[in-house]
Design a protein around this motif. Structure first.
Motif, PDB file in Angstrom:
ATOM      1  N   GLN A  87      83.396  -4.092  30.950  1.00  0.00           N
ATOM      2  CA  GLN A  87      83.642  -4.695  29.583  1.00  0.00           C
ATOM      3  C   GLN A  87      82.346  -5.446  28.907  1.00  0.00           C
ATOM      4  OE1 GLN A  87      85.820  -3.611  27.698  1.00  0.00           O
ATOM      5  NE2 GLN A  87      87.136  -2.461  28.866  1.00  0.00           N
ATOM      6  N   SER A  88      82.114  -5.247  27.961  1.00  0.00           N
ATOM      7  CA  SER A  88      81.056  -5.866  27.102  1.00  0.00           C
ATOM      8  C   SER A  88      81.706  -7.104  26.900  1.00  0.00           C
ATOM      9  CB  SER A  88      80.699  -5.251  25.647  1.00  0.00           C
ATOM     10  OG  SER A  88      80.211  -4.049  25.744  1.00  0.00           O
ATOM     11  N   ARG A 117      69.794  -2.050  25.164  1.00  0.00           N
ATOM     12  CA  ARG A 117      69.729  -3.476  24.196  1.00  0.00           C
ATOM     13  C   ARG A 117      69.120  -4.596  24.891  1.00  0.00           C
ATOM     14  NH1 ARG A 117      73.946  -0.833  23.676  1.00  0.00           N
ATOM     15  NH2 ARG A 117      75.306  -0.567  21.752  1.00  0.00           N
ATOM     16  N   LEU A 155      80.751 -12.841  16.847  1.00  0.00           N
ATOM     17  CA  LEU A 155      79.417 -13.176  17.658  1.00  0.00           C
ATOM     18  C   LEU A 155      79.657 -13.831  18.888  1.00  0.00           C
ATOM     19  CD1 LEU A 155      76.870 -13.283  14.894  1.00  0.00           C
ATOM     20  CD2 LEU A 155      77.078 -11.557  16.622  1.00  0.00           C
ATOM     21  N   ASP A 156      80.687 -14.856  19.025  1.00  0.00           N
ATOM     22  CA  ASP A 156      80.896 -15.080  20.412  1.00  0.00           C
ATOM     23  C   ASP A 156      81.938 -14.481  21.256  1.00  0.00           C
ATOM     24  OD1 ASP A 156      82.800 -16.336  19.085  1.00  0.00           O
ATOM     25  OD2 ASP A 156      82.498 -18.281  19.659  1.00  0.00           O
ATOM     26  N   TYR A 157      82.346 -13.230  20.839  1.00  0.00           N
ATOM     27  CA  TYR A 157      83.165 -12.348  21.513  1.00  0.00           C
ATOM     28  C   TYR A 157      84.849 -13.075  21.557  1.00  0.00           C
ATOM     29  CZ  TYR A 157      79.907  -9.276  23.903  1.00  0.00           C
ATOM     30  OH  TYR A 157      78.974  -8.393  24.289  1.00  0.00           O
ATOM     31  N   ILE A 169      72.305   2.446  12.230  1.00  0.00           N
ATOM     32  CA  ILE A 169      72.427   1.250  12.047  1.00  0.00           C
ATOM     33  C   ILE A 169      71.380   0.429  12.961  1.00  0.00           C
ATOM     34  CG2 ILE A 169      74.600   0.388  10.706  1.00  0.00           C
ATOM     35  CD1 ILE A 169      75.758   0.297  13.701  1.00  0.00           C
ATOM     36  N   LEU A 183      68.289  -3.654  14.808  1.00  0.00           N
ATOM     37  CA  LEU A 183      67.752  -4.439  15.983  1.00  0.00           C
ATOM     38  C   LEU A 183      66.389  -4.372  15.978  1.00  0.00           C
ATOM     39  CD1 LEU A 183      69.913  -2.250  18.757  1.00  0.00           C
ATOM     40  CD2 LEU A 183      70.434  -4.611  17.925  1.00  0.00           C
ATOM     41  N   GLY A 191      78.806  -5.000  16.081  1.00  0.00           N
ATOM     42  CA  GLY A 191      79.428  -4.144  17.141  1.00  0.00           C
ATOM     43  C   GLY A 191      78.463  -3.574  18.064  1.00  0.00           C
ATOM     44  N   LEU A 192      77.333  -3.164  17.253  1.00  0.00           N
ATOM     45  CA  LEU A 192      76.195  -2.618  18.073  1.00  0.00           C
ATOM     46  C   LEU A 192      75.538  -3.667  19.024  1.00  0.00           C
ATOM     47  CD1 LEU A 192      74.469  -0.021  18.358  1.00  0.00           C
ATOM     48  CD2 LEU A 192      72.955  -1.032  16.871  1.00  0.00           C
ATOM     49  N   ARG A 193      75.087  -4.787  18.551  1.00  0.00           N
ATOM     50  CA  ARG A 193      74.617  -5.879  19.179  1.00  0.00           C
ATOM     51  C   ARG A 193      75.599  -6.173  20.345  1.00  0.00           C
ATOM     52  NH1 ARG A 193      72.388  -9.568  14.234  1.00  0.00           N
ATOM     53  NH2 ARG A 193      71.958 -11.069  16.093  1.00  0.00           N
ATOM     54  N   LEU A 194      76.846  -6.469  20.288  1.00  0.00           N
ATOM     55  CA  LEU A 194      77.807  -6.883  20.904  1.00  0.00           C
ATOM     56  C   LEU A 194      78.014  -5.833  22.231  1.00  0.00           C
ATOM     57  CD1 LEU A 194      80.280  -9.007  19.110  1.00  0.00           C
ATOM     58  CD2 LEU A 194      78.235 -10.064  20.329  1.00  0.00           C
ATOM     59  N   GLY A 195      77.764  -4.721  21.831  1.00  0.00           N
ATOM     60  CA  GLY A 195      77.978  -3.490  22.758  1.00  0.00           C
ATOM     61  C   GLY A 195      79.640  -3.180  22.867  1.00  0.00           C
ATOM     62  N   LEU A 196      79.941  -3.374  21.763  1.00  0.00           N
ATOM     63  CA  LEU A 196      81.620  -3.084  21.618  1.00  0.00           C
ATOM     64  C   LEU A 196      81.796  -1.666  20.729  1.00  0.00           C
ATOM     65  CD1 LEU A 196      83.067  -6.822  21.091  1.00  0.00           C
ATOM     66  CD2 LEU A 196      83.019  -5.553  22.876  1.00  0.00           C
ATOM     67  N   GLU A 228      82.531  -0.471  13.304  1.00  0.00           N
ATOM     68  CA  GLU A 228      81.317   0.072  13.656  1.00  0.00           C
ATOM     69  C   GLU A 228      80.026  -0.500  12.777  1.00  0.00           C
ATOM     70  OE1 GLU A 228      81.431   4.341  14.824  1.00  0.00           O
ATOM     71  OE2 GLU A 228      79.697   4.491  13.488  1.00  0.00           O
ATOM     72  N   GLY A 229      79.319  -1.143  13.261  1.00  0.00           N
ATOM     73  CA  GLY A 229      78.403  -1.914  12.358  1.00  0.00           C
ATOM     74  C   GLY A 229      77.247  -2.598  13.473  1.00  0.00           C
ATOM     75  N   VAL A 230      76.690  -3.506  12.713  1.00  0.00           N
ATOM     76  CA  VAL A 230      75.320  -4.029  13.456  1.00  0.00           C
ATOM     77  C   VAL A 230      75.987  -4.979  14.558  1.00  0.00           C
ATOM     78  CG1 VAL A 230      73.508  -5.653  13.154  1.00  0.00           C
ATOM     79  CG2 VAL A 230      74.148  -3.803  11.239  1.00  0.00           C
ATOM     80  N   SER A 245      78.430  -1.961  27.465  1.00  0.00           N
ATOM     81  CA  SER A 245      77.317  -1.427  26.839  1.00  0.00           C
ATOM     82  C   SER A 245      76.439  -2.572  26.130  1.00  0.00           C
ATOM     83  CB  SER A 245      77.724  -0.715  25.811  1.00  0.00           C
ATOM     84  OG  SER A 245      78.570   0.310  26.232  1.00  0.00           O
ATOM     85  N   HIS A 246      76.854  -3.744  26.704  1.00  0.00           N
ATOM     86  CA  HIS A 246      76.367  -5.045  26.050  1.00  0.00           C
ATOM     87  C   HIS A 246      74.803  -5.461  26.383  1.00  0.00           C
ATOM     88  CE1 HIS A 246      76.030  -9.543  25.444  1.00  0.00           C
ATOM     89  NE2 HIS A 246      75.755  -9.161  24.432  1.00  0.00           N
ATOM     90  N   ASN A 304      76.706 -18.651  16.435  1.00  0.00           N
ATOM     91  CA  ASN A 304      77.399 -19.429  16.945  1.00  0.00           C
ATOM     92  C   ASN A 304      77.465 -19.429  18.435  1.00  0.00           C
ATOM     93  OD1 ASN A 304      78.757 -17.283  16.231  1.00  0.00           O
ATOM     94  ND2 ASN A 304      80.812 -18.500  15.485  1.00  0.00           N
ATOM     95  N   ASN A 305      77.792 -20.399  19.173  1.00  0.00           N
ATOM     96  CA  ASN A 305      78.158 -20.396  20.639  1.00  0.00           C
ATOM     97  C   ASN A 305      77.375 -19.430  21.385  1.00  0.00           C
ATOM     98  OD1 ASN A 305      80.137 -21.886  19.959  1.00  0.00           O
ATOM     99  ND2 ASN A 305      81.803 -20.847  20.790  1.00  0.00           N
ATOM    100  N   ALA A 363      87.440  -6.486  24.474  1.00  0.00           N
ATOM    101  CA  ALA A 363      88.138  -5.154  24.502  1.00  0.00           C
ATOM    102  C   ALA A 363      89.278  -5.007  25.171  1.00  0.00           C
ATOM    103  CB  ALA A 363      87.138  -4.161  24.896  1.00  0.00           C
TER     104      ALA A 363
END
Lengths: 431, 327
Positions: free
Chosen positions: B120-121, B183, A270-272, B209, B213, A198-203, A194-196, B144-145, B2-3, A320
């Motif tokens: 799924q995100s 987002r 970052l690239d899942y 956190i 953003l 995860g928040l950005r990726l929506g996970l 739970e951090g930045v 949620s992405h 990356n990617n 996930a």
């Protein structure tokens, strides 16, 4: 069978040895260090010049997938991988199918491992029947059947009274508990830190508190019951801090960290990349640094592989929905040696984290190479660079984010009870 | 990152549209400009241009949605593409056919574009990583992405009312934690250079956190709405009550529901937006939703033009209103 390991640099942290010394093995035991015993005629000589000779590695957590999930791996395939990784003893958690909550399953695992004859497999028994967190398992009977510790794997014991009773019972028979601290409610549905990131990726996140809250709950019960507890695979800097204090207070606790946690962070997600999906999750760089510091000051006593081989389909899904875990036996040594290159640990400390450290947790008489010790030996070339390649991996699971990494330090020979359990293919011709 | 450039081809052009994050301002402006020219098509008697004639676009919806799917389908049809709607309930995929098997099947039917919605995100990323190289993927919402086309239609709506982004203060109210729309809006607004993005809600829906953003966090709506130019309300999912995130709809409305009184602290000409469908009396009062500052229905019609723009850009087709407009 008499073996002479000649010309190598012997590193045996438990005995304070760090010098060029020959090693003489006889009858599955260490016969002598340095000087040949009178009349020693070796049947085999292993040239270890330019190499490190050390005790075989002890891995506190590796899943073999047998019985129950043979499509992911078998005792045969995974002990092959372990031997390639220089490992001679490994502990397997009880979440097989059926669960290791009866002597029959505990014995089955050991018998299959004995047949494979590459690694000593020490089963960890279920703390509660079927890992349901309700009924205590027959711990003493399971210990008699070879279980070296008790754990509820990654399933929760929600009821604190059950946990307390389990700890009291274990303490009355001097049994070791190996627990992975994660509060199931705080971690519910989470798959990343739970951090930045995860928040950005929506996970969904697993907060740091999932680890610290459960760690604290268990520590309070250790204080009350006197049970000896080893914490497996810590992931947060805050947990290291709490544990450091608990050890200072004299509690009978210890902990390890998984090798991947020392090199990867949430930024690798970052690239899942589902190969980086692990539980506990990859955390921040600050956590990674604190875990490294914990190893350096001895708060963390061992580096484990937390090996979890998977079939290809298990990772071919949105993040996930992919299954967590890394196939990690074959990278345990190079990832540990990387810490030496990065100035985190001395070579002796690094080897201690794979040998005497984990051996002391499970009261295993291995993990050192004094005269009379079991001849479990790892010989590795500390300078050899290599790349991990799915084609040559011995594990049935190729799920690892370290494919293609430039790794340094390669096992050339592994001996179990004085017999070769692995030899690097290119070395076969020479010996 | 990356990617992340999986979205771009070697020339830096859009190949997939998965996420606003990682896309430069210039490309976002290009989408808005293209949408502007397409919006004139819609005003014509014959609402069709032949830009994507012969192309096949598959709407691959793993999560039920009529509204979003309808606007994508209309956008494709107005570009003269053939469309195929595939609705897959989660249970169907778990019954055997894997996601990848299904994709490869559709690929074998010579499709050109997948519009994907999934619970799924990262699902759209996953699909983009595994499809054949000639196929483009549009993310129509993943977990949620991200929901990049929704964010772009919101930007389009804002630009129509406010012209420049530079001096704007924008407030987003509600469940930021679980919202893919929020987002994508945040990334779009910061990329387009607005002065300030505020998010308003309780800590259970806006973790601390969130400031990472690039937003300012407000827990008090009266304070958060002060002097803003744009108010974006988010839909509140009913399941947030059961997850102990909120005590009740009643208390939520009291604290974070948009009423004429609260709206009065925003700028006089502030516009009110909502991605729909709206919960009247939960996150917004009917007076505001139907009032003069609301642009909620405009957002819906702008959705078609923006999706036409994204589809044609991904297929390498440009369009200008004074060029080859209409058949």
């Amino acid at each position: 069978m008499k073996i002479l390991i000649q010309g190598g640099h012997l590193v045996d942290p438990a005995n304070g040895v760090d010098a060029q010394l020959d090693l003489f093995l006889e009858g599955g035991l260490v016969a002598s260090v340095g000087e040949a015993p009178a009349g020693f005629e070796p049947d085999q000589v292993i040239d270890a010049s330019g190499q490190i000779v050390c005790p075989g590695f002890v891995d506190l957590q590796a899943r073999l997938r047998e019985p129950g999930q043979e499509h992911k791996g078998s005792i045969d395939s995974e002990t092959r991988a372990a031997a390639r990784g220089g490992i001679t003893t490994l502990c397997c958690p009880p979440d097989t199918s059926p669960v290791i909550d009866t002597p029959a399953v505990a014995k089955l695992v050991q018998e299959r491992a004995d047949q494979a004859a590459r690694v000593r497999v020490a089963p960890i028994g279920a703390l509660t029947t079927a890992l349901e967190g309700e009924q205590l398992s027959e711990m003493v009977t399971l210990a008699e059947a070879g279980c070296i510790a008790f754990s509820n794997a990654d399933l929760p014991v929600h009821n604190t009274l059950v946990l307390r009773r389990a700890m009291e019972y274990a303490a009355s028979h001097s049994l070791l508990l190996m627990l992975q601290p994660q509060d199931a409610w705080l971690a519910a549905k989470g798959c990343v830190h739970e951090g930045v990131v995860g928040l950005r990726l929506g996970l969904s996140g697993i907060p740091e508190s999932a680890e610290t809250v459960e760690l604290s709950r268990i520590l309070m019960l250790v204080e009350q019951t006197g049970a000896r507890v080893h914490f497996g695979q810590l992931s947060t800097g805050r947990a290291v801090q709490i544990l450091r204090q608990a050890k200072r207070d004299g509690l009978p606790v210890s902990a390890d960290v998984a090798a991947h946690q020392l090199h990867l962070t949430e930024m690798d997600l970052l690239d899942y990349s589902s190969d980086c999906h692990v539980i506990p999750p990859l955390r921040t760089q600050r956590d990674r640094d604190s875990l490294r510091e914990g190893l350096r000051d001895g708060t963390l006593i061992a580096i484990s592989s937390d090996h979890q081989p998977h079939d290809a389909d298990a990772k071919l899904a949105p993040f996930a929905e992919s299954e967590p875990g890394i196939s990690a036996l074959e990278t345990l040594l190079p990832l540990t040696l990387r810490l030496v290159d990065e100035g985190v640990l001395s070579l002796e400390q690094a080897i201690a984290c794979l040998t005497s450290g984990p051996a002391s947790v499970i009261d295993n008489h291995n993990g050192h190479l004094g005269v009379g010790a079991r001849a479990d030996v790892c010989i590795f070339d500390p300078q050899q660079h290599w790349r991990l390649d799915a084609q040559t991996m011995q594990s049935a699971g190729h799920n690892t984010p370290f494919l293609g990494w430039d790794l340094k330090g390669r096992v050339t020979h592994t001996l179990l009870n004085g017999r070769l359990s692995y030899q690097e293919p290119s070395k076969k011709a020479e010996d | 990152m990356n990617n992340k450039n999986i979205q771009l081809n070697k020339e830096g052009r859009l190949r997939h549209f998965l996420d606003i994050e990682g896309i430069k301002r210039q490309l976002l402006v290009e989408i808005l400009d293209a949408a502007e020219s397409f919006s004139s098509v819609e005003a014509q008697r014959v609402k069709k241009v032949p830009l994507l004639r012969g192309k096949t676009i598959v709407n691959l919806f793993f999560e039920p949605s009529t509204r979003t799917r309808n606007t994508f389908e209309l956008a494709a049809k107005r570009l003269s593409a053939d469309t195929l709607n595939v609705n897959i309930s989660a249970s169907a995929t778990s019954k055997g056919e894997s996601l990848l098997d299904m994709l490869h099947n559709l690929e074998a039917m010579h499709c050109d574009m997948f519009v994907v919605r999934h619970a799924q995100s990262g699902a759209a990323h996953f699909i983009a990583q595994h499809v054949a190289p000639h196929i483009s993927v549009i993310n129509a919402g993943d977990g949620s992405h991200a929901h990049p086309t929704q964010a772009m239609l919101d930007m389009f709506t804002i630009r129509r009312h406010k012209q420049a982004f530079a001096d704007l203060k924008v407030a987003i109210v509600g469940d930021i934690l679980h919202s893919r729309v929020a987002r994508s809006q945040i990334h779009a607004l910061t990329t387009l250079g607005v002065t300030e993005v505020r998010v308003i809600g309780p800590k259970t829906l806006i973790p601390d956190i969130s400031t990472a953003l690039g937003v300012h966090v407000y827990h008090d709506m009266w304070e958060g709405l002060r002097e803003v130019d744009v108010v974006i309300m988010l839909r509140l999912q009913k399941e947030r009550m059961t997850g102990a995130l909120l005590p009740s709809e009643h208390e939520y409305y009291k604290l974070y529901g948009l009423t004429p009184e609260k709206l009065a602290v925003a700028k006089e000409d502030a516009i009110v937006m909502h991605p729909g469908p709206i919960n009247r009396g939960v996150e917004i009062s009917s007076e505001v939703a139907d009032g003069p500052q609301s642009v909620i229905l405009e957002q819906v019609s702008n959705g078609i033009a923006v999706r036409m723009a994204v589809m044609s850009i991904l297929m390498g087709q440009s369009f200008s209103s004074d060029g080859e407009a209409g058949p």
